[in-house]
Design a protein around this motif. Structure first.
Motif, PDB file in Angstrom:
ATOM      1  N   THR A  40       8.799   7.951 -12.194  1.00 17.32           N
ATOM      2  CA  THR A  40       7.499   8.542 -12.521  1.00 17.32           C
ATOM      3  C   THR A  40       7.682  10.008 -12.877  1.00 17.32           C
ATOM      4  OG1 THR A  40       7.084   8.908 -10.193  1.00 17.32           O
ATOM      5  CG2 THR A  40       6.026   7.006 -11.188  1.00 17.32           C
ATOM      6  N   ASN A  41       8.629  10.667 -12.209  1.00 20.87           N
ATOM      7  CA  ASN A  41       8.941  12.046 -12.589  1.00 20.87           C
ATOM      8  C   ASN A  41       9.544  12.111 -13.992  1.00 20.87           C
ATOM      9  OD1 ASN A  41       8.185  14.139 -10.982  1.00 20.87           O
ATOM     10  ND2 ASN A  41       9.898  13.949  -9.564  1.00 20.87           N
TER      11      ASN A  41
ATOM     12  N   GLU B 259       4.051  -2.415  -5.846  1.00 25.12           N
ATOM     13  CA  GLU B 259       2.874  -1.700  -5.374  1.00 25.12           C
ATOM     14  C   GLU B 259       2.677  -0.413  -6.173  1.00 25.12           C
ATOM     15  OE1 GLU B 259       2.544  -0.393  -1.260  1.00 25.12           O
ATOM     16  OE2 GLU B 259       0.423  -0.156  -1.714  1.00 25.12           O
ATOM     17  N   TYR B 260       3.782   0.301  -6.354  1.00 23.91           N
ATOM     18  CA  TYR B 260       3.698   1.601  -7.007  1.00 23.91           C
ATOM     19  C   TYR B 260       3.269   1.465  -8.455  1.00 23.91           C
ATOM     20  CZ  TYR B 260       4.882   6.514  -7.439  1.00 23.91           C
ATOM     21  OH  TYR B 260       4.817   7.871  -7.607  1.00 23.91           O
ATOM     22  N   TYR B 261       3.744   0.417  -9.121  1.00 24.62           N
ATOM     23  CA  TYR B 261       3.385   0.224 -10.522  1.00 24.62           C
ATOM     24  C   TYR B 261       2.195  -0.709 -10.703  1.00 24.62           C
ATOM     25  CZ  TYR B 261       7.629   2.719 -11.899  1.00 24.62           C
ATOM     26  OH  TYR B 261       8.594   3.678 -12.085  1.00 24.62           O
ATOM     27  N   GLY B 262       1.628  -1.154  -9.596  1.00 33.32           N
ATOM     28  CA  GLY B 262       0.387  -1.916  -9.685  1.00 33.32           C
ATOM     29  C   GLY B 262       0.513  -3.300 -10.298  1.00 33.32           C
TER      30      GLY B 262
ATOM     31  N   TYR C 161      12.452   6.898   2.600  1.00 36.28           N
ATOM     32  CA  TYR C 161      11.159   6.241   2.572  1.00 36.28           C
ATOM     33  C   TYR C 161      10.067   7.120   3.177  1.00 36.28           C
ATOM     34  CZ  TYR C 161       7.580   2.735   3.174  1.00 36.28           C
ATOM     35  OH  TYR C 161       6.400   2.051   3.121  1.00 36.28           O
TER      36      TYR C 161
ATOM     37  N   ASN D 257       2.789  -7.696   1.321  1.00 36.52           N
ATOM     38  CA  ASN D 257       2.602  -6.320   1.745  1.00 36.52           C
ATOM     39  C   ASN D 257       1.131  -6.020   2.029  1.00 36.52           C
ATOM     40  OD1 ASN D 257       3.125  -3.526   2.076  1.00 36.52           O
ATOM     41  ND2 ASN D 257       2.504  -3.202  -0.035  1.00 36.52           N
ATOM     42  N   LEU D 258       0.261  -6.463   1.117  1.00 32.94           N
ATOM     43  CA  LEU D 258      -1.175  -6.237   1.298  1.00 32.94           C
ATOM     44  C   LEU D 258      -1.658  -6.901   2.587  1.00 32.94           C
ATOM     45  CD1 LEU D 258      -2.620  -6.801  -2.284  1.00 32.94           C
ATOM     46  CD2 LEU D 258      -3.107  -4.841  -0.847  1.00 32.94           C
TER      47      LEU D 258
ATOM     48  N   LEU E 135       0.527  -7.448  -9.319  1.00 31.18           N
ATOM     49  CA  LEU E 135       0.147  -8.297  -8.192  1.00 31.18           C
ATOM     50  C   LEU E 135       1.057  -9.518  -8.036  1.00 31.18           C
ATOM     51  CD1 LEU E 135      -3.686  -8.002  -8.640  1.00 31.18           C
ATOM     52  CD2 LEU E 135      -2.429  -7.300  -6.617  1.00 31.18           C
TER      53      LEU E 135
ATOM     54  N   PHE F 159       8.694  -4.695  -2.120  1.00 30.19           N
ATOM     55  CA  PHE F 159       7.269  -4.643  -2.388  1.00 30.19           C
ATOM     56  C   PHE F 159       6.877  -3.265  -2.932  1.00 30.19           C
ATOM     57  CE2 PHE F 159       7.984  -3.213   1.905  1.00 30.19           C
ATOM     58  CZ  PHE F 159       7.258  -2.043   1.957  1.00 30.19           C
TER      59      PHE F 159
ATOM     60  N   GLU G 272       4.640  11.055  -0.415  1.00 33.04           N
ATOM     61  CA  GLU G 272       4.498  11.606  -1.754  1.00 33.04           C
ATOM     62  C   GLU G 272       5.362  12.847  -1.961  1.00 33.04           C
ATOM     63  OE1 GLU G 272       0.408  11.695  -2.954  1.00 33.04           O
ATOM     64  OE2 GLU G 272       0.052   9.694  -2.156  1.00 33.04           O
TER      65      GLU G 272
ATOM     66  N   ARG H 151       3.838  -8.419  -3.312  1.00 34.66           N
ATOM     67  CA  ARG H 151       2.776  -7.433  -3.155  1.00 34.66           C
ATOM     68  C   ARG H 151       1.711  -7.956  -2.195  1.00 34.66           C
ATOM     69  NH1 ARG H 151      -0.430  -4.321  -6.824  1.00 34.66           N
ATOM     70  NH2 ARG H 151      -1.785  -3.050  -5.520  1.00 34.66           N
TER      71      ARG H 151
ATOM     72  N   ALA I  72       9.309   9.749   0.552  1.00 33.72           N
ATOM     73  CA  ALA I  72       8.707   9.134  -0.627  1.00 33.72           C
ATOM     74  C   ALA I  72       7.306   8.639  -0.285  1.00 33.72           C
ATOM     75  CB  ALA I  72       9.575   7.993  -1.131  1.00 33.72           C
ATOM     76  N   GLY I  73       7.172   8.031   0.903  1.00 33.49           N
ATOM     77  CA  GLY I  73       5.875   7.520   1.335  1.00 33.49           C
ATOM     78  C   GLY I  73       4.871   8.639   1.524  1.00 33.49           C
TER      79      GLY I  73
END
Lengths: 352, 532
Positions: free
Chosen positions: B114-115, B209-212, B497, B221-222, B214, B205, B503, B218, B500-501
């Motif tokens: 993402t960076n 999750e990060y890239y959305g 983690y 995890n949900l 399903l 997961f 942010e 995922r 990263a978690g």
């Protein structure tokens, strides 16, 4: 051959050595969902002041709650520290906490941030706010009118995020299921993209012009403001993106606020130490440290929010932040319903 | 002395006990999951069913794994082919660079990208691409293809010269030889290694999750981490297992009765071909593309981040977290290798149903998503611990023996990674051939001393290789460590983690780089060792 056997021996020796190192003594064992360096620093201060060692395991709240349940009569931890009131309420419901009698806590923490049966006490607050593109005027923005003011221009992270779930749960308490469902459907219809990324990622989307409004946690905005790493995508985002506390009008319901809080685990071996730790975290110094180090609002009314947090309120001419008038325990009660509403409205798949 | 002792051991009884014990040990904590699976469905689960969300998610999952399979197989196999049969400049360095992505955890890759997307906006097409499923296919393929690459390369190196020559003699040019001979004959190796790519993909997961996207992972995890609904999480895991079995079964059916055996002939060394200009352009652009995206960009980004956040390094306690990571990996590897050697020795002498049973049970741990496996294990061992405590409390046991120490974590590693050691050592064992082992027995050794005196020396290279692969997998492993560690136990991956978690991916860059450096050193060692 000999080498291999030696290695085996070494492994077992090591193993038993590791197995024998133990945490018994003047300690408090903490299961926490929070993972901040600022918390570690406060725990160190506590050890220095009291001589009590703080042992930590961090994990997701459901995992910790299941672990405590499974541990039953002989819990391994003394304190459960969670970043969401919904989970604190759940922990209480599962019967894994014990009531705390403490005049210090009663003095330091206002009643609305405590459990009614004193099973847990809130320690810090965060608001679920709007981060807006500074080229637009957010005045008068509320959770309810955001879809009218900025149709199709809203970004928010996925439904798995507990802060989103708690936001919806608070709506269920205030407005009932039906009206909340309509609100969520409306929000989903006005999402600018499929929810992805984290809270700060939503702000980046606004800065990149993908949307005008992001729903995010107030403390992440603090992190954005203080980002000094020029190689980070978050650097400089706060130049283009502002923070707005919604629902501050006279007839409005107030901004959604959630607390991080702690409770003592039933049958805890070091319950007294655990209580000392909660009391320590509720005093003015610790409260101000949370605010300065982690951009959270203190719950102790004698403590001042950090200058940065105060400046946000000043910018919006807020002297006293208007918060939703709900008992935070309901965030746990309505959590499942909230998840169901978010799932049926296709929160994570808005194009459908 | 020890050998003399082993000669006197009743090998048959020992082997029967062990052959039952190890699979049983792996299976036991799974009972916890089986019980949960049959508990009634939660309202959340019912809502997902009513909305057809599960059905859609099954389709999304299948789409994801098919795409990841094909792309990782393509990249892994084609680059292995190039590196094996062409004379490439800097081939030693390129070879290492092609393996390094294995040392980059997929979640770190996703966050780091993402960076990268932010600074190289044109790459954002990856994120927006429907075909790449919002970038998830890209991340999994780009950072997991080395499994295919490694397996294919070692296979091609050993087995292809005769086929290549035969095809050439019959007039096939290189492209034709590739499609008509090499690809079909390598199929089992490709499929076998792609399976590992898929297990890793489905165990993750964080990326989806990060890239959305399903997928079923995922939803696990949900259900579990977000809603505390473990029963639904277990149900979804079973769906995943079902899809995996279905895929592997379909593949096996389509392969039919064809068997590809590798007669132990002495293979001629491969004569590497100098690529033509046209070939050069193709080869180098592919290599630059792959290495650029899976190496240079992410690692470059991490190095920049690490430098920009040097002031945060002291908070990390790098030495102690690195030591912790090494400690659990070493202990686990030693234990796994010992038991894998014993169990493969047993498997070699088994036939038919018993053989299949032992092999499938021993490998099941790798297929179960870690987040579900971890809790199942904890539940099981806490009960065991409480029983031990109640029995032995009187004579000085003052704590939970397994769950408050590293024991449960190491058991978790054992169950998860036993499959890697077992399957690899078993295939290496098959190559030795049972004849040699029988010869040793004729000479008066029993099966156990044969293992020590014959098999282990012959398997030495495989043991080292397998240990290195396990090391890479373990040092990256997050979920099991995160959920099963004792108090105050931080490792490189848990710190990655944690930041990263929170942010703060840029601060996570530092421990991530240490993971990558450690893996790279071992990869270099592995590759240089295999040349000798």
């Amino acid at each position: 051959m000999k080498k291999l056997l030696l290695m085996m021996l070494f492994a077992f020796g090591f193993f038993t050595m590791v197995a024998c190192n133990n945490n018994i003594g003047n300690v408090v064992n903490v299961y926490t969902t929070r993972h901040y360096d600022s918390d570690d620093a406060l725990f160190d201060d506590f050890t220095e002041e009291t001589g009590i060692t703080v042992n930590i395991v961090n994990d997701k709240a459901p995992v910790l709650i299941e672990k405590i349940k499974a541990e039953g009569e002989i819990p391994q931890a003394d304190l459960f520290f969670s970043a969401d009131a919904g989970y604190l309420a759940l922990a209480k419901e599962e019967g894994i906490l014990q009531a705390i009698t403490s005049t210090t806590l009663e003095e330091n923490i206002p009643a609305k941030y405590q459990d009614v049966d004193n099973m847990w006490f809130g320690l810090t607050k965060r608001a679920r706010v709007f981060l807006y593109d500074k080229s637009v005027d957010p005045s008068g923005l509320t959770y309810e009118n955001v879809t009218d003011m900025f149709p199709g221009e809203i970004v928010v992270r996925s439904s798995s995020n507990i802060y989103n779930q708690s936001l919806v749960a608070s709506f269920i308490e205030i407005k009932g299921v039906e009206e909340t469902t309509t609100w969520v459907n409306d929000l989903v219809a006005n999402m600018a993209r499929v929810p992805d990324g984290n809270d700060r990622g939503q702000a980046v989307a606004v800065a990149n012009g993908e949307a005008k409004i992001a729903i995010a946690n107030s403390y992440y905005y603090g992190k954005l403001v203080d980002e000094t790493d020029t190689s980070s995508q978050y650097y400089g985002v706060s130049e283009d993106v502002g923070i707005y506390f919604p629902n501050q009008g006279e007839s409005d319901s107030g901004v959604h606020v959630n607390v991080s809080g702690a409770g003592i685990i039933k049958n805890a071996t070091n319950a007294e130490n655990a209580q000392l730790l909660i009391e320590f975290l509720s005093d003015v110094d610790s409260q101000e440290a949370f605010s300065a180090g982690n951009y959270e609002f203190p719950v102790n009314e004698s403590a001042d929010p950090s200058p940065l947090l105060k400046s946000w309120l000043d910018d919006q001419n807020i002297t006293e932040l208007k918060e939703q008038n709900i008992n935070l325990s309901v965030l746990g009660t309505h959590n499942e319903q909230a998840v169901i509403i978010m799932t049926t409205s296709n929160w994570d798949d808005p194009e459908r | 002395m020890i050998l003399n002792f082993l000669r006197r051991v009743n090998v048959k009884i020992f082997f029967i006990m062990l052959g039952i014990f190890v699979p049983f040990f792996i299976l036991l904590p799974m009972t916890e999951l089986a019980v949960r699976f049959f508990e009634p469905a939660s309202i959340y689960y019912q809502t997902l069913i009513e909305n057809n969300a599960i059905w859609r998610s099954v389709l999304t999952t299948i789409e994801l794994i098919l795409k990841v399979s094909f792309i990782s197989a393509f990249i892994g196999f084609v680059s292995a082919y190039i590196m094996t049969f062409y004379d490439i400049k800097f081939s030693k360095v390129i070879n290492i660079l092609l393996i390094i992505p294995l040392g980059i955890p997929v979640y770190v890759a996703a966050y780091t990208y993402t960076n990268i997307f932010h600074f190289i906006p044109f790459l954002e097409i990856i994120l927006r691409s429907n075909f790449l499923m919002s970038g998830t296919v890209f991340i999994y393929s780009m950072f997991l293809y080395p499994y295919v690459y490694l397996a294919s390369k070692s296979y091609l190196n050993k087995n292809m010269t005769e086929f290549m020559n035969a095809s050439k003699t019959l007039g096939g040019h290189s492209l034709r030889t590739f499609f008509k001979v090499i690809l079909p004959i390598s199929r089992p190796v490709i499929i076998g290694s792609v399976a590992f790519v898929l297990f890793e993909t489905l165990s993750d997961f964080a990326v989806v999750e990060y890239y959305g996207v399903l997928t079923l992972s995922r939803y696990i995890n949900l259900a579990w981490f977000a809603n505390g609904d473990f029963v639904s999480a277990v149900k979804f895991s079973v769906y995943i297992l079902f899809i995996l079995f279905l895929l592997l079964f379909t593949e096996r059916m389509s392969r039919g009765r064809k068997r590809y055996s590798d007669a132990e002939v002495h293979h001629k060394p491969i004569i590497k071909k100098t690529p033509t200009l046209k070939e050069s352009i193709g080869i180098y652009s592919l290599l630059i593309f792959v290495i650029g995206l899976s190496n240079v960009l992410p690692i470059g980004q991490m190095i920049i981040s690490a430098f920009n956040n040097l002031d945060q390094v002291e908070n990390l306690g790098i030495l102690s977290i690195t030591f912790n990571s090494l400690k659990i990996t070493f202990i686990s590897i030693i234990i796994i290798v010992i038991f894998a050697l014993l169990l493969t020795t047993i498997t070699i002498y088994l036939k038919g149903f018993k053989k299949n049973l032992v092999s499938s049970v021993s490998t099941i741990g790798y297929m179960i998503p870690s987040m579900v496996l971890a809790l199942g294990l904890y539940m099981f061992y806490i009960r065991f611990d409480q029983w031990l405590y109640s029995v032995f409390h009187g004579i000085g046991l003052n704590r939970m023996l397994f769950t408050s120490t590293l024991a449960v974590l190491i058991i978790g590693f054992f169950i998860k990674f036993f499959a890697i050691a077992y399957t690899n050592l078993l295939s290496a064992y098959h190559k030795i051939g049972i004849n040699i082992l029988e010869a040793s027995e004729t000479l008066g050794e029993n099966k156990l001393t044969t293992m020590f005196r014959v098999s282990i020396p012959m398997l030495k290279k495989s043991i080292i290789a397998v240990s290195i692969i396990m090391f890479i997998d373990m040092i990256k492993e997050l979920t099991i460590v995160y959920s099963l560690r004792p108090f105050n136990f931080k490792t490189l991956s848990t710190e990655v983690y944690r930041y990263a978690g929170n942010e703060m991916i840029n601060i996570a860059a530092f421990p991530s780089l240490i993971i990558i450096v450690l893996c790279t050193i071992l990869i270099i060692y592995l590759e240089r060792g295999s040349k000798k």
